[in-house]
Motif scaffolding. Structure first.
Motif, PDB file in Angstrom:
ATOM      1  N   UNK A 625       0.908  -1.159  -0.126  1.00  0.00           N
ATOM      2  CA  UNK A 625       0.018  -0.025  -0.039  1.00  0.00           C
ATOM      3  C   UNK A 625       0.908   1.182  -0.035  1.00  0.00           C
ATOM      4  N   UNK A 626       1.102   1.692  -1.196  1.00  0.00           N
ATOM      5  CA  UNK A 626       2.039   2.958  -1.302  1.00  0.00           C
ATOM      6  C   UNK A 626       3.549   2.506  -0.755  1.00  0.00           C
ATOM      7  N   UNK A 627       4.144   3.062   0.063  1.00  0.00           N
ATOM      8  CA  UNK A 627       5.388   2.784   0.657  1.00  0.00           C
ATOM      9  C   UNK A 627       5.415   1.876   2.103  1.00  0.00           C
ATOM     10  N   UNK A 628       4.178   1.363   2.194  1.00  0.00           N
ATOM     11  CA  UNK A 628       3.966   0.300   3.217  1.00  0.00           C
ATOM     12  C   UNK A 628       3.684  -0.715   2.798  1.00  0.00           C
ATOM     13  N   UNK A 652      17.583  -2.503  -2.253  1.00  0.00           N
ATOM     14  CA  UNK A 652      18.474  -1.284  -2.396  1.00  0.00           C
ATOM     15  C   UNK A 652      17.851  -0.186  -1.777  1.00  0.00           C
ATOM     16  N   UNK A 653      16.569  -0.332  -1.166  1.00  0.00           N
ATOM     17  CA  UNK A 653      16.214   0.682  -0.251  1.00  0.00           C
ATOM     18  C   UNK A 653      16.345   0.489   1.154  1.00  0.00           C
ATOM     19  N   UNK A 654      16.283   1.143   1.922  1.00  0.00           N
ATOM     20  CA  UNK A 654      16.327   1.079   3.388  1.00  0.00           C
ATOM     21  C   UNK A 654      14.900   1.302   3.983  1.00  0.00           C
ATOM     22  N   UNK A 655      14.458   0.357   5.050  1.00  0.00           N
ATOM     23  CA  UNK A 655      13.448   0.637   5.692  1.00  0.00           C
ATOM     24  C   UNK A 655      13.261   1.697   6.825  1.00  0.00           C
ATOM     25  N   UNK A 656      12.429   2.525   6.475  1.00  0.00           N
ATOM     26  CA  UNK A 656      12.473   3.628   7.744  1.00  0.00           C
ATOM     27  C   UNK A 656      11.902   2.887   9.262  1.00  0.00           C
ATOM     28  N   UNK A 674      17.305  -6.706   4.824  1.00  0.00           N
ATOM     29  CA  UNK A 674      18.686  -6.639   4.242  1.00  0.00           C
ATOM     30  C   UNK A 674      18.290  -5.881   3.003  1.00  0.00           C
ATOM     31  N   UNK A 675      18.410  -4.411   3.100  1.00  0.00           N
ATOM     32  CA  UNK A 675      18.393  -3.819   1.808  1.00  0.00           C
ATOM     33  C   UNK A 675      19.220  -4.245   0.450  1.00  0.00           C
ATOM     34  N   UNK A 676      20.333  -4.564   0.819  1.00  0.00           N
ATOM     35  CA  UNK A 676      21.402  -4.885  -0.246  1.00  0.00           C
ATOM     36  C   UNK A 676      20.808  -6.071  -0.990  1.00  0.00           C
ATOM     37  N   UNK A 694       5.276  -5.422   9.606  1.00  0.00           N
ATOM     38  CA  UNK A 694       4.832  -4.219   8.577  1.00  0.00           C
ATOM     39  C   UNK A 694       6.307  -3.532   8.551  1.00  0.00           C
ATOM     40  N   UNK A 695       6.581  -3.104   7.215  1.00  0.00           N
ATOM     41  CA  UNK A 695       7.780  -2.044   6.763  1.00  0.00           C
ATOM     42  C   UNK A 695       7.417  -1.048   5.971  1.00  0.00           C
ATOM     43  N   UNK A 696       7.896   0.108   6.332  1.00  0.00           N
ATOM     44  CA  UNK A 696       7.711   1.501   5.778  1.00  0.00           C
ATOM     45  C   UNK A 696       9.257   1.549   5.065  1.00  0.00           C
ATOM     46  N   UNK A 697       8.736   2.316   3.687  1.00  0.00           N
ATOM     47  CA  UNK A 697      10.107   2.526   2.995  1.00  0.00           C
ATOM     48  C   UNK A 697      10.075   3.907   2.368  1.00  0.00           C
TER      49      UNK A 697
END
Length: 697
Positions: A625-628, A652-656, A674-676, A694-697
């Motif tokens: 759902x979007x960035x979530x 490649x994106x870090x989770x906020x 693990x973003x890498x 849950x992860x937010x990016x």
């Protein structure tokens, strides 16, 4: 003449020869590469297949529906190109110079969606009857033509197998795995799925996805019909052809006589394309399904339903049994309370249904007493119905005659001690109208679980050219009745149920806001059904049972709740008998659901480990759902305590932020983004456990 259409990222190319032969050369996510089709292959790129009784077949065809007449004789007469509130609309007009039969091929686009709805209208403008054995709603040749690899290497078809308590068993196959190897330029073999009867999803969901792994593109289709249907992939002119239709004579006992001046409208089908594989195809189809669905508040609000049936009262409700359940359901936060089967009869009721009047033995104070009690607890009351059947010992039979029911060979059709009502009969409609009126207006019901537990078979001979014709007319009459009920009671929620998911199709689900997915009684086996369901229907329509057991432990409650948390919660179980700690886990899940449910109607599904199989040790399903991102993870069996879940879209994106969202007490669970690598590493120490992240990016 060439007709080029580019709309919403869909590319169509139609060629009309000097002789008036119209050919659909291309329907894809990218423009046609002209070199993909040789000139001598173009006659196989039919817009329409149409077979009439008494007409020839052009060549060896086996059981396929190619090489039809007058299909091969149809002449292009023109095209209407317009726009309506949904989007662009094409009507391609064909005619047979011999019989006078005309075919209008309708293609409705939907703004912003790479999916169209197609159907064919046959009109007999001739002087003699036209007797139809087969008509396609969509036909496309060259479905494998992009890329350089052989189709045996690059093409895969995803088929959703279905069955009672074993719904939504998706499998992918190469064409050789299904017995269709590329050995000649044409053959008699077909890859096909067909349904005959009034359970549209008795063995397969009426849809499929075809992927090209070389070009990373997909083609998908769904048949929007609640009865008999057919699709097939065949080979001709050294290409693959997809034919999609409603019922046929050879496959489904359907045959239709069109007298001069009469017309027939084929079953509508949706067809679309995606840049990407299976997940992208389902994403496009999910967006389309949301577009065609009846506007309703239920799919926005996603209120929590408690139903007393599954692993609970099992169709034997009474006032005494219900009152403590109502209290417990309200305590954990339920918003509907549906009394399931049995409210209308004192004892065994299966073969006596049909009146739909409450049992005074079960409800000595009257059923309104219980329904009012539900309302007093802040919930909307509901009741179970099975309004398309009548039991063979129903008292209501005294008011009926044979015209109310399906008949074959002069006798009523009987299945599982019930008769099938025929919704073409005005007396049946009046009966159904009165039952709904009584429940809504007299009892104050706001939710109906509409079940359907028989399969009426090939159809009815009453007032029909064939038994399949009778079934199709009944299917359409029932849908028309549903439309009138929803227009009369727009706030009423009617759940679509047929012994679980035996009629899971988008003729029904474009009307119903919610679908029962299964009668599966084992919560561990249910996990795979739940996780697979968003490939067949939108997540917000997918009702999943959550039924904590009397004898279970904490992890059993958590597993049950995770099954439903990203979909539509159908809460059940003996909540009043759970320990305070286990009941608190139910309430925690429902409280959490209320914080995320606004995301579900906008989210798109994904499967980090691929589509689930019952044989898997781990399964996972998520919503974006979007960035979530929400990710449900189940460990079913096996010795491995850790799993790596690829989330390639976020590589490649870090989770906020990242957390185990349910349960709050992680109980030995760990997770690490693990973003890498683009993977979520999850550790669940024990089998038969589940968590939601849950992860937010």
């Amino acid at each position: 003449m060439m007709i080029d259409i580019e709309e919403n990222g869909l590319y169509l190319k139609i060629e009309v020869t000097a002789e008036g032969d119209a050919r659909l050369l291309h329907f894809g996510a990218r423009p046609l590469v002209e070199a993909d089709i040789a000139e001598e292959q173009k006659p196989g790129f039919r817009l329409l297949e149409l077979q009439l009784t008494g007409e020839d077949r052009a060549e060896y065809h086996g059981r396929t529906h190619r090489a039809t007449y007058p299909g091969l004789r149809m002449v292009y007469e023109g095209m209407n190109d317009s726009r309506n509130e949904q989007g662009r609309k094409l009507e391609l007009l064909l005619a047979d110079p011999v019989t006078g039969l005309q075919a209008d091929l309708h293609i409705q686009f939907y703004n912003g969606v790479k999916t169209v709805r197609c159907w064919t209208v046959l009109r007999n403008e001739g002087s003699e009857a036209a007797e139809v054995e087969y008509v396609s709603s969509f036909a496309l040749t060259g479905i494998e033509k992009e890329g350089t690899l052989d189709r045996d290497e690059k093409m895969s078809v995803y088929i959703p197998h279905n069955g009672w308590q074993s719904e939504l068993q998706w499998r992918s196959y190469t064409l050789p795995e299904l017995g269709m190897s590329h050995m000649k330029d044409r053959g008699s073999k077909r890859i096909s799925c067909s349904n005959t009867g009034s359970w549209s999803a008795a063995e397969h969901i009426p849809m499929a996805v075809l992927t090209n792994t070389e070009t990373a593109t997909s083609l998908f289709w769904q048949i929007e019909h609640s009865g008999s249907w057919h699709w097939e992939i065949i080979d001709q002119y050294d290409h693959l052809t997809l034919l999609v239709s409603g019922p046929t004579e050879h496959d489904n006992h359907w045959w239709k006589r069109l007298m001069p001046g009469e017309q027939f409208v084929s079953v509508p089908v949706a067809v679309g394309v995606a840049e990407g594989g299976f997940e992208k195809a389902i994403g496009e189809l999910t967006s389309y399904r949301r577009r065609i669905r009846r506007p309703n508040d239920d799919n926005r609000l996603l209120r929590i339903i408690f139903n007393d049936y599954m692993n609970c009262l099992w169709g034997s409700p009474t006032t005494a049994k219900l009152l403590p359940l109502i209290d417990a359901a309200a305590e954990v936060g339920s918003e509907y309370f549906c009394i399931d089967a049995g409210w209308y009869a004192p004892g065994e009721w299966w073969d006596g249904v049909g009146e739909w009047l409450p049992s005074s033995e079960r409800f000595p104070e009257g059923i309104k007493y219980v329904l009012d009690y539900i309302r007093s607890k802040g919930m909307i009351p509901g009741l179970w119905l099975e309004l398309e059947v009548m039991g063979i010992r129903s008292p209501k039979l005294a008011e009926t005659d044979d015209s109310w029911f399906f008949k074959r060979h002069g006798k009523r059709v009987v299945d599982r001690s019930r008769y099938q009502l025929d919704y073409r009969n005005p007396k049946v409609i009046a009966h159904a109208d009165e039952v709904i009126r009584r429940l809504v207006e007299d009892y104050g019901v706001g939710y109906i679980k509409m079940d359907y537990n028989i399969n009426a078979g090939i159809g009815t001979e009453t007032d029909a050219d064939s038994v399949g014709d009778g079934l199709l007319a009944h299917n359409r009459a029932y849908l028309a009745w549903l439309d009138r009920i929803f227009a009369r009671y727009p706030e009423l929620v009617i759940e679509n149920c047929s012994s679980g998911g035996m009629r899971m199709d988008y003729a029904m689900l474009s009307r119903h806001s919610i679908q029962s997915t299964s009668d599966q009684e084992d919560y561990v086996k249910y996990a795979g059904i739940a996780a697979s369901s968003p490939a067949a229907l939108t997540p917000e329509q997918s009702a999943i049972w959550s039924y904590p057991l009397r004898e279970g432990d904490d992890e059993e409650v958590i597993f049950n709740m995770v099954n439903a948390l990203l979909l539509r919660i159908h809460q059940s179980g003996h909540l009043a008998e759970l320990s305070p700690r286990r009941l608190a886990l139910v309430k925690e899940a429902l409280d959490y659901y209320k914080t995320i449910r606004a995301d579900i109607p906008e989210a798109l599904p994904f499967w980090p480990l691929g589509l689930p199989k019952q044989q898997d040790d781990w399964i996972s399903f998520g919503l974006r759902a979007g960035n979530r991102v929400y990710v449900a993870v189940w460990r079913l069996a096996g010795g491995e305590k850790e799993v790596r879940l690829p989330l390639s879209a976020f590589k490649g994106k870090e989770a906020s932020s990242q957390r185990c969202a349910y349960p709050a007490d992680t109980r030995g669970t760990s997770s690490q983004w693990n973003a890498e690598a683009g993977t979520l590493v999850v550790r669940l120490p024990e089998p038969r456990t589940a968590r939601l992240f849950e992860l937010d990016f």
